[in-house]
Design an enzyme around this catalytic site. Structure first.
Site, mmCIF file in Angstrom:
data_model
loop_
_atom_site.group_PDB
_atom_site.id
_atom_site.type_symbol
_atom_site.label_atom_id
_atom_site.label_comp_id
_atom_site.label_asym_id
_atom_site.label_seq_id
_atom_site.Cartn_x
_atom_site.Cartn_y
_atom_site.Cartn_z
ATOM 1 N N ASN A 9 0.871 -1.182 0.000
ATOM 2 C CA ASN A 9 0.000 0.000 0.000
ATOM 3 C C ASN A 9 0.904 1.227 0.000
ATOM 4 O O ASN A 9 1.469 1.576 1.030
ATOM 5 C CB ASN A 9 -0.885 -0.041 1.259
ATOM 6 N N LYS A 11 0.107 4.213 -0.299
ATOM 7 C CA LYS A 11 -0.571 5.390 0.276
ATOM 8 C C LYS A 11 -0.366 6.616 -0.630
ATOM 9 O O LYS A 11 -0.309 6.452 -1.840
ATOM 10 C CB LYS A 11 -0.095 5.651 1.707
ATOM 11 N N HIS A 95 -9.500 0.651 4.864
ATOM 12 C CA HIS A 95 -8.247 0.940 5.582
ATOM 13 C C HIS A 95 -8.553 1.881 6.744
ATOM 14 O O HIS A 95 -9.399 2.773 6.625
ATOM 15 C CB HIS A 95 -7.237 1.570 4.620
ATOM 16 N N GLU A 97 -7.075 4.363 7.868
ATOM 17 C CA GLU A 97 -6.913 5.796 7.561
ATOM 18 C C GLU A 97 -8.159 6.338 6.865
ATOM 19 O O GLU A 97 -8.554 7.483 7.080
ATOM 20 C CB GLU A 97 -5.645 6.010 6.719
ATOM 21 N N GLU A 167 -5.355 -5.358 10.354
ATOM 22 C CA GLU A 167 -4.404 -4.280 10.603
ATOM 23 C C GLU A 167 -4.753 -3.605 11.931
ATOM 24 O O GLU A 167 -5.608 -2.703 11.965
ATOM 25 C CB GLU A 167 -4.479 -3.246 9.470
ATOM 26 N N GLY A 173 2.129 2.213 10.818
ATOM 27 C CA GLY A 173 3.031 3.353 10.701
ATOM 28 C C GLY A 173 3.665 3.769 12.012
ATOM 29 O O GLY A 173 4.268 4.831 12.099
ATOM 30 N N SER A 212 3.357 -2.112 10.429
ATOM 31 C CA SER A 212 4.803 -2.069 10.674
ATOM 32 C C SER A 212 5.496 -3.404 10.371
ATOM 33 O O SER A 212 6.453 -3.776 11.061
ATOM 34 C CB SER A 212 5.090 -1.601 12.101
ATOM 35 N N GLY A 234 4.800 1.373 4.752
ATOM 36 C CA GLY A 234 6.117 2.008 4.602
ATOM 37 C C GLY A 234 7.148 1.156 3.878
ATOM 38 O O GLY A 234 7.836 1.640 2.963
HETATM 39 C C1 PEP Z 1 -0.858 0.039 6.051
HETATM 40 O O1 PEP Z 1 -1.082 1.243 6.088
HETATM 41 O O2 PEP Z 1 -1.625 -0.725 5.436
HETATM 42 C C2 PEP Z 1 0.317 -0.435 6.757
HETATM 43 C C3 PEP Z 1 0.388 -1.685 7.079
HETATM 44 O O3 PEP Z 1 1.275 0.512 7.041
HETATM 45 P P1 PEP Z 1 2.726 0.270 7.722
HETATM 46 O O4 PEP Z 1 3.273 -1.008 7.131
HETATM 47 O O5 PEP Z 1 3.515 1.457 7.323
HETATM 48 O O6 PEP Z 1 2.490 0.155 9.177
#
Ligand code: PEP
Length: 249
Positions: A9, A11, A95, A97, A167, A173, A212, A234
């Site tokens: 992703n 983003k 998601h 966010e 998640e 993040g 993460s 990320g």
């Molecule tokens: C995500 O936003 O789907 C995600 C898993 O982000 P990160 O790996 O940066 O925590």
């Protein structure tokens, strides 16, 4: 069909040029991870170009969101059919966010799920609890309610096309990853919950972990029986990290 999947992703990151370069590098190195389905989810503006770049490779293309409506006077929205036109075959939905910053509710997500299926996009459907919900021991209840109010409304055929991503919001993040045992516990719970509605079909669905995930922790997470891969934020922006995660099975 239950598959090993690592989805990136991106983003709201990368220019179109950088996105094409990243996709080209992922496609090039994807031969090293033939047992894993790789998916990249760039921003809307990149989909067509990234899709062209991925042609002929085994890497699949996903959007990060879609509109609730089919077409018309919805300024700024992008319809699922338009996404499918770019060659994308997946769409991330729900998601945290989107839920947090754009007020997406189960009602919104049910409309988006219907739009995806009408355009033959497979949803990568995200669920997960916030930190206070875990700390007050309500994480199972929250995730179950998220599934019951959305995925439970799917037909058997639609369910077969769906990927679930667990998640935990506190891990996205933040650099804080769920312990492998916590991930397995929740993934098994999600599969059991889905089996209440879809029976043995729940055994065939892929449930990805997101939050993460990186090359150092992916192996421990992916070695759990109910963790079928990862949704990576990320670390998906660095080709070597993304591929190292995919090699962690
Ligand atoms: C995500 O936003 O789907 C995600 C898993 O982000 P990160 O790996 O940066 O925590």
């Amino acid at each position: 069909m239950r598959k090993k999947i690592v989805a990136g992703n991106w983003k709201m990151n990368t220019s179109v040029t950088k996105g094409i370069e990243l996709a080209a590098a992922v496609a090039d190195k994807s031969k090293e991870t033939a047992n894993v389905l790789l998916i990249v989810a760039p921003p809307f503006t990149h989909l067509t170009k990234v899709g062209e770049q991925l042609k002929g490779s085994a890497v699949a293309l996903s959007a990060q969101n879609c509109a609730t409506e089919t077409s018309g006077a919805y300024t700024g929205e992008v319809a699922a059919s338009m996404i499918a036109d770019t060659g994308a075959t997946y769409c991330i939905l729900g998601h945290s966010e989107r839920r947090e910053y754009y007020g997406e509710t189960s009602e919104t997500l049910n409309k988006k799920l219907a739009q995806c299926f009408a355009s033959k996009l497979s949803p990568i459907f995200c669920v997960g609890e916030k930190l206070d919900e875990r700390e007050s021991n309500r994480h199972f209840e929250i995730v179950k309610a998220q599934l019951q109010s959305t995925v439970f409304n799917l037909s058997d055929e639609e369910f077969d096309q769906t990927i679930i991503a667990y998640e935990p919001v506190w891990a996205i993040g933040t650099g804080k990853t769920a312990m492998p045992e916590q991930a397995q516990e929740m993934h098994a719970f999600i599969r059991k919950t889905l089996a209440e509605k879809f029976g043995t079909k729940a055994d065939n669905i892929s449930i990805l972990y997101g939050g993460s995930c990186n090359p150092s922790n992916a192996k421990a997470l992916f070695s759990n029986p109910d963790v079928d891969g990862g949704l990576i934020g990320g670390a998906s922006l660095k080709v070597d990290d993304f591929l190292a995660i995919a090699k962690s099975f």
